[in-house]
Write a protein that holds these residues in place. Structure first.
Motif, short mmCIF file in Angstrom:
data_model
loop_
_atom_site.label_atom_id
_atom_site.label_comp_id
_atom_site.label_asym_id
_atom_site.label_seq_id
_atom_site.Cartn_x
_atom_site.Cartn_y
_atom_site.Cartn_z
N GLY A 12 7.47 -4.80 22.97
CA GLY A 12 8.89 -4.91 23.31
C GLY A 12 9.75 -5.28 22.12
N GLU A 13 9.28 -6.24 21.33
CA GLU A 13 10.06 -6.69 20.17
C GLU A 13 10.12 -5.60 19.09
OE1 GLU A 13 12.42 -9.22 17.88
OE2 GLU A 13 11.87 -9.24 20.01
N LEU A 14 9.04 -4.88 18.90
CA LEU A 14 9.05 -3.79 17.91
C LEU A 14 10.06 -2.71 18.31
CD1 LEU A 14 5.21 -3.51 17.30
CD2 LEU A 14 6.92 -4.25 15.61
N ARG A 15 10.14 -2.41 19.60
CA ARG A 15 11.13 -1.43 20.06
C ARG A 15 12.54 -1.94 19.81
NH1 ARG A 15 7.58 -0.65 24.53
NH2 ARG A 15 8.83 -2.13 25.74
N ARG A 16 12.77 -3.22 20.11
CA ARG A 16 14.10 -3.77 19.91
C ARG A 16 14.52 -3.74 18.44
NH1 ARG A 16 12.44 -6.91 24.33
NH2 ARG A 16 11.29 -8.39 23.03
N ARG A 17 13.54 -3.82 17.56
CA ARG A 17 13.83 -3.80 16.13
C ARG A 17 13.87 -2.38 15.56
NH1 ARG A 17 13.02 -8.62 13.07
NH2 ARG A 17 12.80 -10.43 14.46
N GLY A 18 13.70 -1.40 16.43
CA GLY A 18 13.81 -0.01 15.99
C GLY A 18 12.60 0.53 15.26
N LEU A 19 11.47 -0.14 15.37
CA LEU A 19 10.25 0.33 14.71
C LEU A 19 9.49 1.27 15.64
CD1 LEU A 19 9.08 -2.99 13.06
CD2 LEU A 19 9.90 -0.96 11.89
N ASP A 20 8.99 2.34 15.09
CA ASP A 20 8.28 3.34 15.88
C ASP A 20 6.84 2.90 16.13
OD1 ASP A 20 7.64 5.81 17.12
OD2 ASP A 20 6.69 6.47 15.26
N VAL A 21 6.44 2.91 17.39
CA VAL A 21 5.06 2.63 17.78
C VAL A 21 4.51 3.88 18.45
CG1 VAL A 21 3.54 1.19 19.18
CG2 VAL A 21 5.60 0.19 18.18
N PRO A 22 3.47 4.48 17.89
CA PRO A 22 2.59 3.99 16.83
C PRO A 22 2.88 4.56 15.44
CG PRO A 22 1.51 5.80 17.92
CD PRO A 22 2.86 5.63 18.58
N GLY A 23 4.05 5.16 15.23
CA GLY A 23 4.32 5.78 13.94
C GLY A 23 4.33 4.83 12.77
N GLN A 24 5.01 3.67 12.94
CA GLN A 24 5.06 2.68 11.87
C GLN A 24 4.12 1.50 12.12
OE1 GLN A 24 9.54 2.70 12.34
NE2 GLN A 24 9.42 2.19 10.16
N VAL A 25 4.05 1.10 13.36
CA VAL A 25 3.19 -0.03 13.75
C VAL A 25 2.38 0.37 14.97
CG1 VAL A 25 3.06 -2.46 14.40
CG2 VAL A 25 4.93 -1.67 12.93
N ALA A 26 1.07 0.25 14.87
CA ALA A 26 0.20 0.44 16.03
C ALA A 26 -0.10 -0.94 16.61
CB ALA A 26 -1.09 1.15 15.62
N VAL A 27 -0.40 -1.00 17.91
CA VAL A 27 -0.65 -2.29 18.57
C VAL A 27 -1.86 -2.16 19.48
CG1 VAL A 27 0.29 -4.08 20.09
CG2 VAL A 27 1.83 -2.83 18.54
N ALA A 28 -2.74 -3.15 19.38
CA ALA A 28 -3.91 -3.23 20.27
C ALA A 28 -4.00 -4.64 20.84
CB ALA A 28 -5.19 -2.88 19.52
N PRO A 32 0.82 -1.20 0.00
CA PRO A 32 0.00 0.00 0.00
C PRO A 32 0.86 1.26 0.00
CG PRO A 32 0.10 -0.94 2.20
CD PRO A 32 0.82 -1.90 1.29
N SER A 33 0.34 2.29 -0.63
CA SER A 33 1.04 3.58 -0.63
C SER A 33 0.58 4.45 0.53
CB SER A 33 0.76 4.33 -1.95
OG SER A 33 -0.65 4.51 -2.13
N ASP A 34 -0.42 3.97 1.28
CA ASP A 34 -0.97 4.71 2.41
C ASP A 34 0.10 4.87 3.49
OD1 ASP A 34 -2.48 5.68 4.56
OD2 ASP A 34 -4.25 4.60 3.90
N PRO A 35 0.35 6.07 3.98
CA PRO A 35 1.37 6.27 5.01
C PRO A 35 0.90 5.87 6.40
CG PRO A 35 0.32 8.35 4.48
CD PRO A 35 -0.24 7.34 3.52
N LEU A 36 -0.33 5.43 6.53
CA LEU A 36 -0.82 5.04 7.85
C LEU A 36 -0.03 3.85 8.39
CD1 LEU A 36 -4.68 5.25 7.28
CD2 LEU A 36 -3.30 6.77 8.71
N PRO A 37 0.08 3.74 9.71
CA PRO A 37 0.79 2.60 10.29
C PRO A 37 -0.02 1.32 10.13
CG PRO A 37 -0.26 3.88 12.02
CD PRO A 37 -0.43 4.67 10.75
#
Length: 356
Positions: A273-289, A252-257
């Motif tokens: 925790g794993e997303l932080r360790r991998r350097g991914l921004d939450v909720p900028g790149q990945v949101a979690v519920a 997708p070209s959508d910039p939404l996480p």
């Protein structure tokens, strides 16, 4: 030094052995206040502790409650166990806690052991289906325990015996999905296919139904265990998916996480925790519920969006049913269910305004 016996307490207090037993073992035939205080004072002076088996005989009940959970390290089960323990202890009963790790043989051994220790009630927390003979073996144990006067309480799914507190998992998860869509989320990853755990299937099914009604299909579906390490695995899959997206024609070209829905808070916390360790921004790149409403969800950074089940109220209801068995002398109606709803809590882990 020889052990202090009940006869020693009776002699010190100047009462008969039967009177000392009635005072210290909880018999309903208790002597006068002055005599009872004299016996208790002698017991304290001599260091005498009443025999639990003798107390059970005098009261016609053991005062022991068996509490069976899947994983005490999971904050969902820990929160319920703590609430049950506090309320049971306040009633002068004791909790015998065991965990099963969602293993059939372990659960059968645990139930047999608790029944052998003459617990007054069994409280089973969490939903599962082992299938076939495994479920039949557990049902047989619970039915026999109930026929012999024991109380059976379930939190999570109907056991077919006793009474059950059932969260409305599918409806709550659907409401969470709808709330996230209203907030502006359009890209979703969902965890599905968790064998033997009906609640997880209900939650994922309800969440996907909410997306479908909004005209959205999950961008990614994945399998993982309903544990903290399962959350690590889910986060790894999401990270791989995002890394591969630029080279995919369907990216997708959508910039939404990408919003990951984990059907248990313990899994969602592991994913954070794993997303932080991998350097991914939450909720900028990945949101979690998540789902459950464990206290830890409000303490992590970012705070976790979730469905908050009324865990304390669920534990309180379970304890009320357990204690009513001993107080009223008659068992609650068989197979009765009480349904509870959860509250949508949208927190920092899904805030789109933080993703700019």
């Amino acid at each position: 030094m020889p052990a202090i016996r009940l006869s020693d307490v009776a002699a010190d207090a100047g009462v008969s052995l039967a009177t000392a037993s009635r005072v210290l073992n909880g018999s309903s035939r208790v002597p006068g206040k002055d005599v009872a205080e004299k016996v208790k004072a002698s017991a304290a002076k001599l260091g005498y502790v009443p025999n639990a088996q003798a107390q059970a005989l005098a009261r016609s009940r053991s005062g022991l409650i068996g509490l069976v959970v899947h994983d005490i390290a999971d904050p969902y089960f820990a929160a319920i166990a703590r609430a049950v323990q506090q309320q049971i202890f306040a009633s002068d009963s004791q909790v015998l806690l065991t965990q099963t790790d969602r293993d059939h043989e372990t659960e059968v051994r645990a139930l047999r052991s608790l029944i052998a220790q003459q617990v007054d009630a069994l409280v089973l927390v969490g939903s599962h289906r082992y299938g076939g003979d495994a479920d039949a073996a557990i049902s047989t144990l619970l039915e026999g325990f109930s026929r012999n006067g024991g109380t059976v309480v379930g939190l999570g799914q109907s056991l077919g015996v006793g009474r059950t507190i059932v969260p409305d998992n599918a409806e709550a998860a659907e409401e969470l999905a709808t709330s996230l869509v209203v907030e502006g989320h359009r890209r979703f990853a969902v965890v599905e296919g968790i064998a033997g755990i009906p609640s997880a299937g209900d939650r994922t099914g309800g969440f996907v139904r909410g997306l479908t009604r909004a005209g959205i299909e999950p961008e990614l579906t994945l399998r993982a265990e309903l544990t903290r390490s399962g959350g690590h695995d889910a986060a790894a899959r999401v990270a791989d998916h995002l890394a591969a997206a630029p080279s995919s024609s369907s990216a997708p070209s959508d910039p939404l996480p990408l919003c990951l829905f984990a059907p248990a808070d313990v899994m969602a916390l592991g994913a954070l925790g794993e997303l932080r360790r991998r350097g991914l921004d939450v909720p900028g790149q990945v949101a979690v519920a998540g789902f459950g409403g464990v206290p830890d969800a409000a303490d992590v950074a970012p705070t976790l969006s979730t469905i908050a089940l009324p865990l304390d109220d669920m534990a309180r209801t379970a304890v009320d049913w357990v204690l009513a068995r001993g107080d009223a002398g008659q068992e609650a109606p068989a197979a009765a269910e009480v349904h509870v709803s959860g509250e949508v809590l949208l927190r920092e882990s899904t805030q789109l305004t933080a993703a700019s």
